[in-house]
Design an enzyme around this catalytic site. Structure first.
Site, PDB file in Angstrom:
ATOM      1  N   GLU A  77       0.818  -1.212   0.000  1.00  0.00           N
ATOM      2  CA  GLU A  77       0.000   0.000   0.000  1.00  0.00           C
ATOM      3  C   GLU A  77       0.855   1.267   0.000  1.00  0.00           C
ATOM      4  O   GLU A  77       0.362   2.362  -0.296  1.00  0.00           O
ATOM      5  CB  GLU A  77      -0.953   0.015   1.203  1.00  0.00           C
ATOM      6  CG  GLU A  77      -0.302  -0.089   2.561  1.00  0.00           C
ATOM      7  CD  GLU A  77      -0.094  -1.519   3.030  1.00  0.00           C
ATOM      8  OE1 GLU A  77      -0.117  -1.740   4.258  1.00  0.00           O
ATOM      9  OE2 GLU A  77       0.100  -2.418   2.178  1.00  0.00           O
ATOM     10  N   CYS A 182      16.351  -7.378   1.691  1.00  0.00           N
ATOM     11  CA  CYS A 182      16.619  -8.546   2.530  1.00  0.00           C
ATOM     12  C   CYS A 182      17.996  -9.137   2.264  1.00  0.00           C
ATOM     13  O   CYS A 182      18.437 -10.029   2.985  1.00  0.00           O
ATOM     14  CB  CYS A 182      15.543  -9.604   2.343  1.00  0.00           C
ATOM     15  SG  CYS A 182      15.468 -10.289   0.675  1.00  0.00           S
ATOM     16  N   GLU A 276      16.652  -7.231  12.375  1.00  0.00           N
ATOM     17  CA  GLU A 276      16.718  -6.636  11.041  1.00  0.00           C
ATOM     18  C   GLU A 276      16.459  -5.137  11.141  1.00  0.00           C
ATOM     19  O   GLU A 276      15.383  -4.709  11.561  1.00  0.00           O
ATOM     20  CB  GLU A 276      15.703  -7.290  10.103  1.00  0.00           C
ATOM     21  CG  GLU A 276      15.804  -6.777   8.684  1.00  0.00           C
ATOM     22  CD  GLU A 276      14.890  -7.514   7.714  1.00  0.00           C
ATOM     23  OE1 GLU A 276      15.317  -7.762   6.574  1.00  0.00           O
ATOM     24  OE2 GLU A 276      13.754  -7.834   8.102  1.00  0.00           O
TER      25      GLU A 276
END
Length: 360
Positions: A77, A182, A276
Site C-alpha cells: 500500500e 533482505c 533486522e
C-alpha cells in the site's frame, strides 16, 4: 533502471519454462506407457513488498502466466503505482482481461487472499512476522504457499581478504537501496586483525552521501526506527565510526534520509546485532577465530544470506559448509543467484518447500 533490467531477465527465463516443465514419458512395457504431465493450478496470488515494487512482482507474474495460471497481485500500500503500471502495460500488450489482476489494500486484503477458496497458491515477500502468518493461514486453508521473510545477513571478513575489494563490497551491500533489502549486509564478523579493512570500509562509507548516491528510507517512522537502533547501540557501548543520524539533504529538508552508518565493537546480544534494521547500517562484531564467528552467525534465527571475504579457497569452503544461510557468497557482498537458480533463504527467512524464482 536496474529493476527494469532485472525484470527483463526474469521474463526471458519465464518464457523458457514451458519447455522445462514439459513432463516425461517412458515405455515401461510393450505397448504400455507411463506419462507425467503438468497442469496449471488456476488462480494464484502474490503479495509483494515496498522495497522492490517492480522486480519482486516479476519474480512470480511471468512464471505464473506463461504456465497457464491467472494471477491476483497485491502490491504494498506504500508503493502501488509500479504494479498498476505493469497491469496497464500487460493490457496494452494484449493480455486478456482477468488474467492479471491487481487488488490494493492492507491487512484485510492479505487475510482475504489467504482464506479465499478459489485461490490455489500464495507467494509472499516481506517481514518474518507477517510471512509466518501468511504461511500459517494459507496452508491452514490447504493452499500451496512460499513466504519469504526478513534477514540478518552476516559477512565474514578474514585477515587475508583483499582490502579494497572487501571494503567496496561491504559498503555497497549495506548501503544499496538505503539498506532496505533482505540481501543487505547488516552484520560483519571481523575475524582476527582486520583493522586495515575496517579503516577502508569507513573511507568508503563516507563516500556514500544522502541525496547524491544514497536515497531516502521509505517513511519517517522507518527513519526514526533506524536511528533509534544506532542510538541504542551507542548507549550500550558500541563505537560509531560513521554516523548517519540526522542526515539532511539541501532542498529536501523534509526527506527521510539516513546516512551510511558503521558501528564497531558491537556484541552479539545487542539489538543491532540480532534484529533486522532495514537501513544503511552495518554492525561490526570482532572475534578471535572463524569458529567463534560461525557460532555467532548460526545463533541468529534468520538464514537468508551470508558471505565470506578471503583469498583462501579452503576457508571459503569451510564457511560455505558451516554457515546457516540459504544463499552464500564468496568475495561478493550481495550473493543473489540468477535464474535458473532459485532465490531463497533458510530458517526464519523462508517458509514453504517450493522456490519463488528459478526452475523448481
Amino acid at each position: 533502471k536496474a529493476e527494469v533490467e532485472k525484470s527483463i531477465e526474469l521474463t526471458e527465463f519465464a518464457v523458457s519454462m514451458p519447455q522445462l516443465v514439459s513432463g516425461e514419458v517412458l515405455e515401461v512395457s510393450r505397448g504400455v506407457e507411463c506419462r507425467v504431465e503438468h497442469f496449471p493450478l488456476g488462480v494464484v496470488a502474490s503479495i509483494v513488498p515496498f522495497n522492490f515494487p517492480l522486480m519482486v512482482p516479476n519474480w512470480t507474474m511471468p512464471n505464473a502466466l506463461v504456465l497457464g495460471n491467472t494471477m491476483i497481485m497485491k502490491p504494498s500500500e506504500l508503493v502501488p503505482l509500479s504494479v498498476i503500471r505493469m497491469a496497464e502495460l500487460l493490457k496494452e500488450a494484449g493480455l486478456p482481461d482477468g488474467v492479471f489482476n491487481v487488488i490494493n489494500g492492507g491487512k484485510e486484503i492479505v487475510e482475504g487472499i489467504c482464506s479465499h477458496s478459489d485461490i490455489e497458491a500464495v507467494s509472499f515477500v516481506g517481514s518474518t512476522k507477517v510471512a509466518k502468518l501468511v504461511y500459517q493461514q494459507s496452508t491452514h486453508n490447504l493452499k500451496r504457499c512460499i513466504a519469504l521473510g526478513g534477514a540478518k545477513n552476516h559477512l565474514f571478513v578474514l585477515p587475508d581478504a583483499n582490502p579494497e575489494m572487501t571494503a567496496s563490497n561491504v559498503t555497497a551491500s549495506m548501503s544499496g537501496c538505503a539498506g532496505q533489502r533482505c540481501m543487505a549486509a547488516s552484520a560483519m564478523l571481523a575475524v582476527g586483525d582486520v583493522d586495515p579493512i575496517i579503516s577502508k570500509i569507513v573511507e568508503e562509507a563516507r563516500k556514500v552521501v544522502p541525496g547524491v548516491n544514497l536515497g531516502a528510507v521509505i517513511s519517517k517512522a522507518a527513519k526514526e526506527r533506524i536511528e533509534n537502533y544506532i542510538s541504542e547501540a551507542e548507549k550500550d557501548g558500541a563505537k560509531i565510526l560513521v554516523d548517519g543520524r540526522n542526515a539532511v539533504v539541501e532542498g529536501k529538508e523534509n526527506g527521510t534520509y539516513v546516512g551510511a552508518t558503521v558501528i564497531d565493537y558491537v556484541t552479539p546480544e545487542m539489538s543491532v546485532a540480532t534484529e533486522e534494521i532495514f537501513g544503511p547500517v552495518i554492525s561490526i562484531m570482532r572475534t578471535n577465530t572463524l569458529d567463534e564467528a560461525i557460532k555467532i552467525e548460526n545463533a541468529n534465527p534468520y538464514g537468508n544470506a551470508s558471505s565470506v571475504f578471503t583469498q583462501s579457497g579452503g576457508l571459503a569452503r569451510y564457511v560455505m559448509e558451516k554457515a546457516s544461510a540459504g544463499m552464500i557468497g564468496v568475495n561478493i557482498g550481495v550473493p543473489v543467484p540468477r535464474e535458473p537458480f532459485s532465490f531463497g533463504g533458510w530458517n526464519d527467512s523462508r517458509f514453504g518447500a517450493n522456490d519463488i524464482t528459478g526452475k523448481s
